[in-house]
Scaffold this motif. Sequence first.
Motif, PDB file in Angstrom:
ATOM      1  N   GLY A  24     -28.444  29.235 -19.280  1.00 15.86           N
ATOM      2  CA  GLY A  24     -27.505  30.267 -19.712  1.00 15.86           C
ATOM      3  C   GLY A  24     -26.467  29.737 -20.683  1.00 15.86           C
ATOM      4  N   ALA A  25     -26.101  28.448 -20.533  1.00 19.56           N
ATOM      5  CA  ALA A  25     -25.077  27.869 -21.397  1.00 19.56           C
ATOM      6  C   ALA A  25     -25.546  27.827 -22.841  1.00 19.56           C
ATOM      7  CB  ALA A  25     -24.723  26.466 -20.920  1.00 19.56           C
ATOM      8  N   GLU A  26     -26.843  27.552 -23.059  1.00 14.22           N
ATOM      9  CA  GLU A  26     -27.348  27.525 -24.426  1.00 14.22           C
ATOM     10  C   GLU A  26     -27.170  28.893 -25.076  1.00 14.22           C
ATOM     11  OE1 GLU A  26     -31.330  26.082 -24.441  1.00 14.22           O
ATOM     12  OE2 GLU A  26     -30.770  24.207 -23.499  1.00 14.22           O
ATOM     13  N   GLU A  27     -27.514  29.950 -24.345  1.00 11.70           N
ATOM     14  CA  GLU A  27     -27.334  31.290 -24.865  1.00 11.70           C
ATOM     15  C   GLU A  27     -25.866  31.592 -25.084  1.00 11.70           C
ATOM     16  OE1 GLU A  27     -28.931  35.096 -23.160  1.00 11.70           O
ATOM     17  OE2 GLU A  27     -30.666  33.771 -22.990  1.00 11.70           O
ATOM     18  N   MET A  28     -25.048  31.221 -24.125  1.00  9.98           N
ATOM     19  CA  MET A  28     -23.628  31.476 -24.214  1.00  9.98           C
ATOM     20  C   MET A  28     -23.018  30.726 -25.394  1.00  9.98           C
ATOM     21  SD  MET A  28     -20.631  31.070 -21.382  1.00  9.98           S
ATOM     22  CE  MET A  28     -21.489  32.148 -20.233  1.00  9.98           C
ATOM     23  N   ASP A  29     -23.478  29.503 -25.640  1.00  8.75           N
ATOM     24  CA  ASP A  29     -22.966  28.734 -26.761  1.00  8.75           C
ATOM     25  C   ASP A  29     -23.279  29.425 -28.084  1.00  8.75           C
ATOM     26  OD1 ASP A  29     -23.497  25.368 -25.442  1.00  8.75           O
ATOM     27  OD2 ASP A  29     -21.941  26.849 -25.050  1.00  8.75           O
ATOM     28  N   ALA A  30     -24.471  29.962 -28.223  1.00  4.94           N
ATOM     29  CA  ALA A  30     -24.822  30.671 -29.453  1.00  4.94           C
ATOM     30  C   ALA A  30     -23.957  31.913 -29.595  1.00  4.94           C
ATOM     31  CB  ALA A  30     -26.306  31.033 -29.463  1.00  4.94           C
ATOM     32  N   ASP A  31     -23.776  32.646 -28.513  1.00  7.97           N
ATOM     33  CA  ASP A  31     -22.900  33.814 -28.552  1.00  7.97           C
ATOM     34  C   ASP A  31     -21.478  33.406 -28.914  1.00  7.97           C
ATOM     35  OD1 ASP A  31     -24.849  35.701 -27.923  1.00  7.97           O
ATOM     36  OD2 ASP A  31     -24.454  35.590 -25.765  1.00  7.97           O
ATOM     37  N   ALA A  32     -21.021  32.315 -28.311  1.00  2.00           N
ATOM     38  CA  ALA A  32     -19.668  31.831 -28.600  1.00  2.00           C
ATOM     39  C   ALA A  32     -19.543  31.430 -30.063  1.00  2.00           C
ATOM     40  CB  ALA A  32     -19.319  30.666 -27.683  1.00  2.00           C
ATOM     41  N   MET A  33     -20.583  30.786 -30.615  1.00  2.00           N
ATOM     42  CA  MET A  33     -20.549  30.386 -32.020  1.00  2.00           C
ATOM     43  C   MET A  33     -20.462  31.609 -32.930  1.00  2.00           C
ATOM     44  SD  MET A  33     -20.385  28.336 -34.506  1.00  2.00           S
ATOM     45  CE  MET A  33     -20.548  26.749 -33.760  1.00  2.00           C
ATOM     46  N   ILE A  34     -21.233  32.633 -32.615  1.00  2.00           N
ATOM     47  CA  ILE A  34     -21.217  33.855 -33.422  1.00  2.00           C
ATOM     48  C   ILE A  34     -19.826  34.492 -33.370  1.00  2.00           C
ATOM     49  CG2 ILE A  34     -22.128  36.207 -33.594  1.00  2.00           C
ATOM     50  CD1 ILE A  34     -24.834  34.950 -32.559  1.00  2.00           C
ATOM     51  N   GLY A  86     -30.253  28.825 -34.328  1.00  2.00           N
ATOM     52  CA  GLY A  86     -30.103  29.473 -33.037  1.00  2.00           C
ATOM     53  C   GLY A  86     -28.940  30.444 -32.967  1.00  2.00           C
ATOM     54  N   SER A  87     -28.202  30.597 -34.069  1.00  2.68           N
ATOM     55  CA  SER A  87     -27.090  31.555 -34.074  1.00  2.68           C
ATOM     56  C   SER A  87     -27.380  32.695 -35.048  1.00  2.68           C
ATOM     57  CB  SER A  87     -25.776  30.857 -34.431  1.00  2.68           C
ATOM     58  OG  SER A  87     -25.784  30.399 -35.770  1.00  2.68           O
ATOM     59  N   ASP A  88     -28.658  33.039 -35.136  1.00  2.00           N
ATOM     60  CA  ASP A  88     -29.108  34.047 -36.102  1.00  2.00           C
ATOM     61  C   ASP A  88     -29.481  35.357 -35.414  1.00  2.00           C
ATOM     62  OD1 ASP A  88     -31.227  32.845 -34.799  1.00  2.00           O
ATOM     63  OD2 ASP A  88     -32.573  32.950 -36.515  1.00  2.00           O
ATOM     64  N   PHE A  89     -28.772  35.704 -34.374  1.00  6.85           N
ATOM     65  CA  PHE A  89     -29.098  36.921 -33.631  1.00  6.85           C
ATOM     66  C   PHE A  89     -27.798  37.565 -33.176  1.00  6.85           C
ATOM     67  CE2 PHE A  89     -28.474  33.597 -30.591  1.00  6.85           C
ATOM     68  CZ  PHE A  89     -27.771  34.208 -29.571  1.00  6.85           C
ATOM     69  N   GLY A  90     -27.915  38.693 -32.522  1.00  6.66           N
ATOM     70  CA  GLY A  90     -26.755  39.317 -31.897  1.00  6.66           C
ATOM     71  C   GLY A  90     -25.859  40.030 -32.886  1.00  6.66           C
ATOM     72  N   ASP A  91     -24.603  40.143 -32.521  1.00  3.21           N
ATOM     73  CA  ASP A  91     -23.621  40.889 -33.288  1.00  3.21           C
ATOM     74  C   ASP A  91     -23.092  40.030 -34.435  1.00  3.21           C
ATOM     75  OD1 ASP A  91     -21.858  42.813 -34.127  1.00  3.21           O
ATOM     76  OD2 ASP A  91     -20.405  42.471 -32.522  1.00  3.21           O
ATOM     77  N   TRP A  99     -30.909  31.051 -42.818  1.00  4.50           N
ATOM     78  CA  TRP A  99     -31.758  30.039 -42.194  1.00  4.50           C
ATOM     79  C   TRP A  99     -33.072  29.839 -42.940  1.00  4.50           C
ATOM     80  CZ3 TRP A  99     -28.554  33.459 -39.745  1.00  4.50           C
ATOM     81  CH2 TRP A  99     -27.495  32.879 -39.049  1.00  4.50           C
ATOM     82  N   SER A 100     -33.581  30.874 -43.592  1.00  3.27           N
ATOM     83  CA  SER A 100     -34.842  30.718 -44.328  1.00  3.27           C
ATOM     84  C   SER A 100     -34.611  30.139 -45.726  1.00  3.27           C
ATOM     85  CB  SER A 100     -35.587  32.050 -44.413  1.00  3.27           C
ATOM     86  OG  SER A 100     -34.872  32.990 -45.189  1.00  3.27           O
ATOM     87  N   ARG A 101     -33.394  30.234 -46.224  1.00  5.96           N
ATOM     88  CA  ARG A 101     -33.031  29.685 -47.547  1.00  5.96           C
ATOM     89  C   ARG A 101     -31.828  28.758 -47.371  1.00  5.96           C
ATOM     90  NH1 ARG A 101     -31.708  34.961 -50.463  1.00  5.96           N
ATOM     91  NH2 ARG A 101     -30.833  33.539 -51.991  1.00  5.96           N
ATOM     92  N   ARG A 102     -31.965  27.853 -46.435  1.00  6.51           N
ATOM     93  CA  ARG A 102     -30.834  27.021 -46.019  1.00  6.51           C
ATOM     94  C   ARG A 102     -30.221  26.216 -47.157  1.00  6.51           C
ATOM     95  NH1 ARG A 102     -27.607  27.012 -41.416  1.00  6.51           N
ATOM     96  NH2 ARG A 102     -25.939  25.686 -42.148  1.00  6.51           N
ATOM     97  N   ALA A 103     -31.037  25.635 -47.999  1.00 11.19           N
ATOM     98  CA  ALA A 103     -30.501  24.808 -49.094  1.00 11.19           C
ATOM     99  C   ALA A 103     -29.637  25.650 -50.029  1.00 11.19           C
ATOM    100  CB  ALA A 103     -31.633  24.140 -49.864  1.00 11.19           C
ATOM    101  N   GLU A 104     -30.067  26.871 -50.302  1.00 13.28           N
ATOM    102  CA  GLU A 104     -29.275  27.753 -51.163  1.00 13.28           C
ATOM    103  C   GLU A 104     -27.966  28.153 -50.487  1.00 13.28           C
ATOM    104  OE1 GLU A 104     -31.559  31.006 -53.105  1.00 13.28           O
ATOM    105  OE2 GLU A 104     -33.277  29.964 -52.210  1.00 13.28           O
ATOM    106  N   PHE A 105     -28.032  28.427 -49.185  1.00 14.01           N
ATOM    107  CA  PHE A 105     -26.821  28.776 -48.451  1.00 14.01           C
ATOM    108  C   PHE A 105     -25.849  27.603 -48.443  1.00 14.01           C
ATOM    109  CE2 PHE A 105     -24.401  28.729 -44.449  1.00 14.01           C
ATOM    110  CZ  PHE A 105     -23.630  29.870 -44.660  1.00 14.01           C
TER     111      PHE A 105
END
Length: 152
Positions: A24-34, A86-91, A99-105
């Motif tokens: 759950g912490a992994e999910e929570m960390d991604a949510d927290a990052m977002i 892993g932070s490419d979802f949610g709100d 993430w698919s064009r990371r170098a450009e970003f």
Amino acid sequence: MRKNLLNLTVATGLVALAMAPVAGAEEMDADAMIKYRTNVMKSLSGHMGALARTVEGKVGFRDLVLPHAQAIAAISHKTAEMFPEGSDFGDTDAKADIWSRRAEFDQAAATAAERADGLVAAAEGGDMAAIGTAFKEMGKACKGCHDEFREE
């Protein structure tokens, strides 16, 4: 035999229970990052908006030009890090293209950081015309990244 089976069942249950917070912490960390980056981007927008009013001469507060510029630069130098895998979802308004064009970003984020450094240098100099020019360049960097990597 039954005692061994019971011990195995209890041990398995304890391991599963112990692992549950980790999963759950992994999910929570991604949510927290977002949530974190959303708040940081809002603060960046706040600094840009406040600085715009000063640059436009609509308000005073010239003594806050440098702190606003420094905050913009500090955030700009960390922007790419705020979009980990892993932070490419949610709100989030972040496009999957990050993430698919990371170098450009990463390049867009680096450009924004360079422009932010220019804004700080102009703010340190105190010339409002130079600050205005650097601010416009910073705005272009923000817009360029938003056009490519942010949902409307």
